[in-house]
Design a protein around this motif. Structure first.
Motif, short mmCIF file in Angstrom:
data_model
loop_
_atom_site.label_atom_id
_atom_site.label_comp_id
_atom_site.label_asym_id
_atom_site.label_seq_id
_atom_site.Cartn_x
_atom_site.Cartn_y
_atom_site.Cartn_z
N UNK A 304 0.82 -1.21 0.00
CA UNK A 304 0.00 0.00 0.00
C UNK A 304 0.85 1.25 0.00
N UNK A 305 0.35 2.29 -0.68
CA UNK A 305 1.12 3.53 -0.78
C UNK A 305 1.35 4.14 0.59
N UNK A 306 0.34 4.07 1.48
CA UNK A 306 0.47 4.71 2.79
C UNK A 306 1.54 4.01 3.63
N UNK A 307 1.63 2.68 3.49
CA UNK A 307 2.67 1.94 4.22
C UNK A 307 4.05 2.33 3.74
N UNK A 308 4.23 2.35 2.43
CA UNK A 308 5.56 2.61 1.84
C UNK A 308 6.04 4.04 2.05
N UNK A 309 5.12 5.00 1.87
CA UNK A 309 5.56 6.39 1.80
C UNK A 309 5.19 7.25 3.01
N UNK A 310 4.41 6.68 3.93
CA UNK A 310 4.05 7.49 5.10
C UNK A 310 4.33 6.77 6.41
N UNK A 311 3.63 5.66 6.68
CA UNK A 311 3.70 5.04 8.00
C UNK A 311 5.07 4.46 8.34
N UNK A 312 5.63 3.67 7.42
CA UNK A 312 6.93 3.06 7.74
C UNK A 312 8.04 4.12 7.81
N UNK A 313 8.12 5.08 6.85
CA UNK A 313 9.11 6.15 7.05
C UNK A 313 8.90 6.91 8.35
#
Length: 339
Positions: A304-313
């Protein structure tokens, strides 16, 4: 003469910097190509391999079972209900087998083990996908009782551990794969309750299992989805459970949050789910498939985009930054102490 030397030095520096940039780009391109080639290599004989998937009534597990079936795997799909098992059987080939299993019931797990053992024979079990899970109750920690934590942990963590331990002998026979579904909330805690605790536990259990079982040829992968539209994120279920938690609170605790806090919290959940939740479940199941079919599966898959670019960072940033960002998604209690 001096100006000529300066110009020559400048040109040499420009050429040198361009060469460095070009070399860096070439190395990055080569690394990307090599990773793509490595990722694209698959194991052979998928039609001879058996995979057990838990939590197949709906969501990720249901879609994964059907996709693996279409690829030629011998799928054993574990559902919580007979209705879910019957619906999945009707949507798949005759090769796919279903069974009813409750991952919180040791007797149910042992019965499933006997069934799967008969199916796989001496070949063993190629893949175990621990997908079964639940989310509610979630909410402010102060609203919880101990049983609110344990009923989530029993499914999402203890269930994962017991199912894995029971099926390890069959996995060792096949030198197979374990795929555990965690979450970005196993990297960064948001709501209270047992969900985040359970997913952090899945991460830790999977890391230890991977290091222990590598000596026996078993590979362990962790799936870390962001927010997706499944039963876990159904707003009606979350809202109903939040109201249940609020109703049983002592009046002084309710007063400390304020009359509108429950409605504000539900509204915040609705906004978050509406903005973040993706309807494309295949983003997650593709990661699961790769972990089962790739010759070199990854240790972790962010889906998911939110995992890759928001939550994990965000999870790698200092706590005061992640605290500020996550607090933007939640309302503020009426009475708060200022320090």
């Amino acid at each position: 003469m001096g100006s000529t030397d300066d110009l020559t030095t400048y040109l040499l520096e420009v050429i040198h910097s361009h060469l460095l940039v070009t070399c860096a780009l070439l190395l990055a391109t080569a690394a990307a190509v090599l990773r793509h080639v490595r990722d694209s290599r698959e194991v052979d004989g998928l039609h001879r391999r058996h995979v057990l998937v838990t939590g197949c009534d709906s969501g990720f597990g249901n879609l994964l079972a059907r996709r693996l079936d279409a690829k030629g795997f011998h799928v054993v799909a574990a559902c919580l209900t007979r209705r879910g098992a019957a619906a999945l059987s009707a949507a798949a080939s005759r090769r796919l087998k279903t069974l009813v299993m409750d991952v919180t019931d040791s007797a149910s797990i042992r019965a499933a083990l006997e069934f799967v053992s008969r199916e796989v024979g001496e070949r063993g079990l190629w893949g175990l996908v621990n997908n079964a899970g639940r989310s509610v109750p979630i909410g402010p920690t102060e609203w919880m009782k101990l049983e609110d934590f344990t009923q989530v942990l029993d499914v999402n963590l203890i269930g994962v551990i017991e199912v894995t331990l029971q099926f390890l002998p069959l996995l060792k026979k096949a030198q197979g794969r374990v795929v555990n579904v965690a979450s970005i909330l196993g990297r960064l805690s948001l709501p209270g309750g047992g969900y985040c605790l359970s997913k952090w536990g899945v991460e830790a259990f999977s890391d230890g299992l991977r290091r222990d079982m590598r000596h026996f040829g078993i590979k362990v992968s962790i799936i870390e989805p962001g927010f997706f539209k499944t039963d876990v994120t159904r707003l009606d279920l979350i809202e109903a459970d939040l109201k249940r938690l609020w109703t049983r609170l002592p009046q002084d605790v309710k007063d400390s949050y304020g009359k509108t806090y429950l409605d504000d919290y539900v509204e915040a959940q609705a906004f978050s789910m509406g903005v973040l939740c993706s309807p494309d479940l295949s983003k997650v199941t593709r990661c699961m498939e790769h972990a089962l079919t790739a010759r070199f599966p990854r240790t972790r898959y962010a889906a998911g985009w939110d995992a890759k670019f928001f939550w994990i960072p965000l999870s790698y940033l200092p706590s005061f930054v992640s605290d500020f960002a996550t607090n933007l998604f939640l309302p503020i209690p009426k009475y708060q102490r200022h320090f």
